[in-house]
Design an enzyme around this catalytic site. Structure first.
Site, PDB file in Angstrom:
ATOM      1  N   HIS A  70       8.146   0.622 -10.274  1.00 54.69           N
ATOM      2  CA  HIS A  70       7.782  -0.109  -9.046  1.00 54.69           C
ATOM      3  C   HIS A  70       9.065  -1.038  -8.809  1.00 54.69           C
ATOM      4  O   HIS A  70       9.093  -2.316  -9.224  1.00 54.69           O
ATOM      5  CB  HIS A  70       6.458  -1.046  -9.308  1.00 54.69           C
ATOM      6  CG  HIS A  70       6.282  -1.546  -8.005  1.00 54.69           C
ATOM      7  ND1 HIS A  70       6.693  -1.984  -6.790  1.00 54.69           N
ATOM      8  CD2 HIS A  70       4.849  -2.227  -7.707  1.00 54.69           C
ATOM      9  CE1 HIS A  70       6.087  -2.564  -5.899  1.00 54.69           C
ATOM     10  NE2 HIS A  70       4.735  -2.866  -6.514  1.00 54.69           N
ATOM     11  N   ARG A  98       4.859   4.378  -0.927  1.00 60.44           N
ATOM     12  CA  ARG A  98       4.111   4.062  -2.149  1.00 60.44           C
ATOM     13  C   ARG A  98       3.315   5.375  -2.366  1.00 60.44           C
ATOM     14  O   ARG A  98       2.534   6.085  -1.576  1.00 60.44           O
ATOM     15  CB  ARG A  98       3.023   2.981  -2.183  1.00 60.44           C
ATOM     16  CG  ARG A  98       2.013   2.938  -3.488  1.00 60.44           C
ATOM     17  CD  ARG A  98       1.356   1.844  -3.453  1.00 60.44           C
ATOM     18  NE  ARG A  98       1.948   0.645  -4.151  1.00 60.44           N
ATOM     19  CZ  ARG A  98       1.698  -0.503  -4.407  1.00 60.44           C
ATOM     20  NH1 ARG A  98       0.415  -0.776  -4.274  1.00 60.44           N
ATOM     21  NH2 ARG A  98       2.568  -1.312  -4.886  1.00 60.44           N
ATOM     22  N   LYS A 121      -4.117  17.364   5.685  1.00 60.07           N
ATOM     23  CA  LYS A 121      -4.049  18.612   6.303  1.00 60.07           C
ATOM     24  C   LYS A 121      -3.186  19.614   5.416  1.00 60.07           C
ATOM     25  O   LYS A 121      -2.999  20.549   5.938  1.00 60.07           O
ATOM     26  CB  LYS A 121      -3.686  18.529   7.656  1.00 60.07           C
ATOM     27  CG  LYS A 121      -4.374  17.677   8.674  1.00 60.07           C
ATOM     28  CD  LYS A 121      -3.694  17.766  10.195  1.00 60.07           C
ATOM     29  CE  LYS A 121      -4.525  16.763  10.840  1.00 60.07           C
ATOM     30  NZ  LYS A 121      -3.507  16.887  12.390  1.00 60.07           N
ATOM     31  N   ARG A 147      -0.183  -6.825  -1.337  1.00 62.43           N
ATOM     32  CA  ARG A 147       1.055  -7.619  -1.342  1.00 62.43           C
ATOM     33  C   ARG A 147       2.343  -6.889  -1.048  1.00 62.43           C
ATOM     34  O   ARG A 147       3.056  -7.243  -0.109  1.00 62.43           O
ATOM     35  CB  ARG A 147       1.496  -8.319  -2.777  1.00 62.43           C
ATOM     36  CG  ARG A 147       0.737  -9.852  -2.966  1.00 62.43           C
ATOM     37  CD  ARG A 147       0.247  -9.776  -4.424  1.00 62.43           C
ATOM     38  NE  ARG A 147      -0.453  -8.937  -4.989  1.00 62.43           N
ATOM     39  CZ  ARG A 147      -1.928  -9.130  -5.050  1.00 62.43           C
ATOM     40  NH1 ARG A 147      -2.374 -10.356  -4.567  1.00 62.43           N
ATOM     41  NH2 ARG A 147      -2.956  -8.071  -4.932  1.00 62.43           N
ATOM     42  N   THR A 148       2.655  -5.823  -1.694  1.00 62.37           N
ATOM     43  CA  THR A 148       3.660  -5.183  -1.499  1.00 62.37           C
ATOM     44  C   THR A 148       4.021  -4.351  -0.150  1.00 62.37           C
ATOM     45  O   THR A 148       4.816  -4.848   0.665  1.00 62.37           O
ATOM     46  CB  THR A 148       3.501  -3.667  -2.448  1.00 62.37           C
ATOM     47  OG1 THR A 148       3.521  -4.288  -3.591  1.00 62.37           O
ATOM     48  CG2 THR A 148       5.118  -3.042  -2.295  1.00 62.37           C
TER      49      THR A 148
END
Ligand code: NCD
Length: 311
Positions: A139, A111, A90, A60-61
């Site tokens: 959030h 995120r 890396k 969703r986000t």
């Protein structure tokens, strides 16, 4: 002139918002809803580029941010599995990755898998960084859409009784939402969770100073009192001890007995994805608002991008 350069409009923590901000955001979210319904979108953010960096899974986000940008005429560049597919693999630091992608885009949606990771990113970013979840931290944009959904159902926050249910320890959505609810004169906030996954103490104390707060373990006992029941998934990925997960699993399913206790005007929210907390049968109940939340998330994120980009 360097000294007149403004700080970018980062969105990091739900504590940064006040009721005036929310009110303005909601008005603009409603306008975005009308825009999508009537015309599908606009060119407001034409030639703007949004960089999306996700170090953890999402449906969703990420997709609602990307859709929001697309519906406003902007462009999206995206790394959906940054742990493996970005230079993180890396050994690159989040700071260097952000300095790099800030050369390409006008806004970064991030995120991160660690609490505080998004704050680190914002510190070095010359363009706005939006926190799309930082580990078990916060959030904030989910909380904004949760608040918008509550606002659309009741028209106000004053006098509401809200129950936050489930994994209050690791659930970043409940952390951000609790901070926001505590900025309004709600009647009562119930924290419904077993001791092993109770609210972190710092947040608990913050809430205690601001709202009528009660911790309890029996959802059925309080179901008849609440206007909003906000259920959450057990955040299995953050449990250190699998035995603790086993102990608490399945304790807060919204089974028929609980749903039958809910008032007619009450609403059921969930940030999704769900596991066993809400049986699929409940979806037919008019009090189930979790897919409305999903839809509202699009309009709120359109309004947010507009504000953050000063459009
Ligand atoms: C939540 C998240 O990622 O924190 N989902 C979401 O963004 N809507 C909730 C969860 O993962 O349980």
């Amino acid at each position: 002139m360097l000294d007149t350069v403004q700080e970018p409009n980062h969105i990091i923590d739900s504590k940064q918002f006040d009721p005036i901000y929310l009110n303005d955001l909601f008005t603009r979210s409603e306008a975005m809803e009308a825009l999508v319904l009537n015309r599908g979108g606009s060119d407001l953010l034409k030639h703007r580029v949004m960089v999306v960096l996700f170090y953890q899974p999402s449906t969703r986000t990420r997709l609602s941010f990307e859709t929001a940008m697309s519906r406003l005429g902007g462009t999206v560049v995206s790394t959906e599995n940054a742990l493996e597919f970005s230079s993180h693999a890396k050994g690159e630091s989040i700071e260097d990755t952000i300095r790099t992608v800030a050369c390409y885009g006008d806004v970064i949606v991030l995120r991160h898998h660690q609490e505080g990771g998004v704050k680190r990113a914002a510190r070095v970013s010359p363009v706005p960084v939006i926190n799309a979840g930082d580990g078990p931290g916060q959030h904030p944009t989910q909380a904004l859409l949760d608040m918008y959904t509550i606002y659309k159902a009741f028209g106000h926050f004053a006098g509401l009784t809200v129950a936050l249910v489930g994994d209050l320890k690791h659930g970043r959505t409940v952390h951000s939402l609790a901070y926001l609810l505590a900025k309004f004169p709600i009647k009562k906030l119930y924290l419904v969770a077993p001791e092993q996954i109770a609210m972190p103490i710092g947040l608990y104390q913050h809430l205690q100073e601001r709202v009528a707060l009660e911790s309890c373990t029996d959802l059925q006992a309080i179901a008849g009192e609440v206007d909003v029941v906000y259920t959450t998934r057990l955040q299995q990925e953050y449990f250190e001890d699998p035995a603790v997960f086993q102990q608490v699993q399945g304790q807060y399913t919204l089974h028929e007995g609980v749903v039958a206790q809910l008032r007619q005007e009450a609403i059921i929210l969930h940030p999704l994805p769900r596991n066993e907390e809400i049986p699929y049968l409940v979806d037919e109940d008019p009090r189930a608002h979790y897919f409305k939340q999903v839809r509202n998330g699009l309009f709120v994120r359109m309004a947010l991008l507009q504000q953050v980009l000063g459009a």
